[in-house]
Design a protein around this motif. Structure first.
Motif, PDB file in Angstrom:
ATOM      1  N   TYR A  14       0.876  -1.126  -0.529  1.00  0.00           N
ATOM      2  CA  TYR A  14      -0.239   0.074  -0.024  1.00  0.00           C
ATOM      3  C   TYR A  14       0.973   1.309   0.101  1.00  0.00           C
ATOM      4  O   TYR A  14       0.242   2.597  -0.408  1.00  0.00           O
ATOM      5  N   GLY A  15       2.265   1.408   0.677  1.00  0.00           N
ATOM      6  CA  GLY A  15       2.674   2.616   0.521  1.00  0.00           C
ATOM      7  C   GLY A  15       2.685   3.494  -0.770  1.00  0.00           C
ATOM      8  O   GLY A  15       2.786   4.588  -1.023  1.00  0.00           O
ATOM      9  N   ARG A  16       2.569   3.289  -2.331  1.00  0.00           N
ATOM     10  CA  ARG A  16       2.738   3.321  -3.079  1.00  0.00           C
ATOM     11  C   ARG A  16       1.247   3.927  -3.156  1.00  0.00           C
ATOM     12  O   ARG A  16       1.572   5.787  -4.245  1.00  0.00           O
ATOM     13  N   ASP A  39      -0.899  12.343   3.499  1.00  0.00           N
ATOM     14  CA  ASP A  39      -0.442  12.714   5.089  1.00  0.00           C
ATOM     15  C   ASP A  39      -0.689  11.557   6.053  1.00  0.00           C
ATOM     16  O   ASP A  39      -2.251  11.328   6.272  1.00  0.00           O
ATOM     17  N   ILE A  40       0.044  10.717   5.656  1.00  0.00           N
ATOM     18  CA  ILE A  40      -0.127   8.646   6.891  1.00  0.00           C
ATOM     19  C   ILE A  40      -1.012   9.247   8.118  1.00  0.00           C
ATOM     20  O   ILE A  40      -1.989   9.056   8.841  1.00  0.00           O
ATOM     21  N   LEU A  57     -14.954   2.517   5.861  1.00  0.00           N
ATOM     22  CA  LEU A  57     -14.185   3.870   6.383  1.00  0.00           C
ATOM     23  C   LEU A  57     -13.267   3.607   4.725  1.00  0.00           C
ATOM     24  O   LEU A  57     -12.915   5.322   5.160  1.00  0.00           O
ATOM     25  N   GLY A  58     -12.971   2.926   4.462  1.00  0.00           N
ATOM     26  CA  GLY A  58     -12.160   3.726   2.698  1.00  0.00           C
ATOM     27  C   GLY A  58     -13.148   4.545   1.767  1.00  0.00           C
ATOM     28  O   GLY A  58     -12.556   5.683   1.531  1.00  0.00           O
ATOM     29  N   ASP A 117      -9.126   1.030  -0.453  1.00  0.00           N
ATOM     30  CA  ASP A 117      -8.461   0.048   0.668  1.00  0.00           C
ATOM     31  C   ASP A 117      -7.014   0.985   0.688  1.00  0.00           C
ATOM     32  O   ASP A 117      -6.791   0.141   2.242  1.00  0.00           O
ATOM     33  N   ALA A 118      -6.387   1.319  -0.177  1.00  0.00           N
ATOM     34  CA  ALA A 118      -5.072   1.714   0.695  1.00  0.00           C
ATOM     35  C   ALA A 118      -5.823   2.880   2.478  1.00  0.00           C
ATOM     36  O   ALA A 118      -4.471   2.107   3.196  1.00  0.00           O
TER      37      ALA A 118
END
Length: 387
Positions: free
Chosen positions: A128-130, A136-137, A158-159, A172-173
């Motif tokens: 999921y990083g990319r 801003d996590i 939520l997504g 999803d990420a």
């Protein structure tokens, strides 16, 4: 080990092998030690809550297997014994070891989650990083926390809500980021026996009314593992937890631990007062639920399952089948087939069973059906074999 259950271990001693300064534990010694700690040599009188604590949690991405896991380990266990614990907020389902959903006590939820956080972050950054590049996590996590604490939400919901604020990031990420950086617990009815539906989540802090443990120690984590799974290598502990670089932690504990060797020469560590029964101790037949941690918590799993049987239990799509133990080792798999009026326990053995083993499995299987399908008009145990 302040968060572990009361000491359930009898006194035990180890006799070093003659001519070797390090006691060597063979496969059967390791097997019987594991069975004793997993409450499988004889059913325990511990409560369900005490047993879950002693086991340092039970893998639980599917709701029903922990019920079978507790039934096979405890005296007179009933489905409502666990369901009530969910409703009373005494146990929770949360992503922990190996980034998988575990059933743990509320105390262990707060203790384990800070320690396992690096595992969750490592698993998140890969897929999921990319997809969240530029987001801003911390802000995503804060927004997600506010949404789930407003009311429990599914990951889909939520997504979708977060995507409205971060349209350049996948839904999803975004929900996965919240799962990683906010300790999300699944709320009932998810986890209750006989209930179904999508999992809804809120934060552990909101559900339990307490913060995460601020002084959780890796040393305590290692001791908790050894109490439930030892003797074990450093690599075994890392496989169970998903953590890396635990050698230094174990070395700090070394003065408090006993050391052994397995038959391959690997160094094993153990708690001094933990049980190491005679390798000839009788082991009754037992039925493990799907994803039982006994099958997942070692680098070398030969103490519980032979290498040639692993592909028959561990499927390519990640399912760990429900297994039978015969003489303490995995010797087959099982499932319950239901119709409106009938429940059939199908036991598939990987190798021929003796008449006595078949009779003992049938007797234990009948009790399993009484537990799992009391409403069935007829119940039957059937055996099939791959040989």
């Amino acid at each position: 080990m302040s968060r572990s259950t009361p000491n359930v271990f009898p006194e035990a001693s180890v006799v070093p092998i003659k001519g070797d300064t390090s006691p060597v534990l063979g496969k059967r010694e390791l097997n019987r030690a594991l069975l004793a700690r997993q409450l499988l040599l004889r059913r325990s009188s511990l409560s369900a809550l005490e047993a879950i604590g002693h086991l340092a949690g039970m893998q639980a991405q599917v709701p029903n297997p922990p019920y079978f896991g507790l039934w096979t380990r405890l005296k007179d266990f009933r489905q409502e014994d666990l369901s009530q614990l969910y409703m009373e907020h005494k146990v929770v389902r949360i992503a922990l070891m190996r980034s998988t959903i575990h059933l743990v006590t509320s105390d262990d939820c707060l203790f384990l989650r800070p320690l396992i956080q690096p595992v969750l972050e490592r698993g998140f950054k890969g897929p999921y990083g990319r997809k969240l590049a530029g987001a801003d996590i911390d802000a995503v996590a804060d927004a997600g926390r506010a949404l789930v604490e407003e009311r429990p939400r599914t990951f889909h919901e939520l997504g979708k809500l977060l995507h409205e604020a971060w349209p350049e990031s996948g839904a999803d990420a975004l929900s996965a980021a919240v799962r990683t950086y906010v300790p999300l617990v699944q709320v009932p009815p998810r986890g209750l026996w006989g209930e179904s539906g999508a999992a809804a989540h809120t934060s552990a802090e909101a559900w339990l009314g307490r913060p995460l443990t601020s002084d959780a120690s890796a040393e305590e984590l290692v001791c908790r593992y050894l109490a439930a799974f030892g003797p074990a290598t450093v690599k075994d502990i890392q496989v169970w937890s998903g953590l890396t670089k635990l050698r230094e932690t174990v070395d700090r504990l070394r003065p408090r631990l006993l050391t052994f060797r397995d038959e391959r020469g690997n160094e094993l560590f153990d708690l001094p007062d933990a049980p190491r029964p005679d390798p000839n101790t009788p082991a009754p037949p037992r039925f493990l639920g799907e994803f039982d941690n006994m099958l997942l918590s070692y680098d070398d799993r030969s103490r519980i399952i032979a290498d040639e049987y692993r592909p028959l239990v561990f499927t390519e799509n990640g399912i760990i089948r429900a297994a039978i133990l015969v003489d303490g080792f995995v010797r087959g798999i099982w499932k319950i087939e239901r119709s409106k009026s009938e429940a059939v326990l199908v036991i598939e053995s990987f190798a021929p069973l003796t008449a006595l083993q078949t009779a003992e499995l049938a007797e234990e299987g009948a009790k399993l059906l009484d537990f799992a399908a009391p409403d069935a008009g007829s119940r039957d145990v059937r055996f099939v074999s791959r040989t």
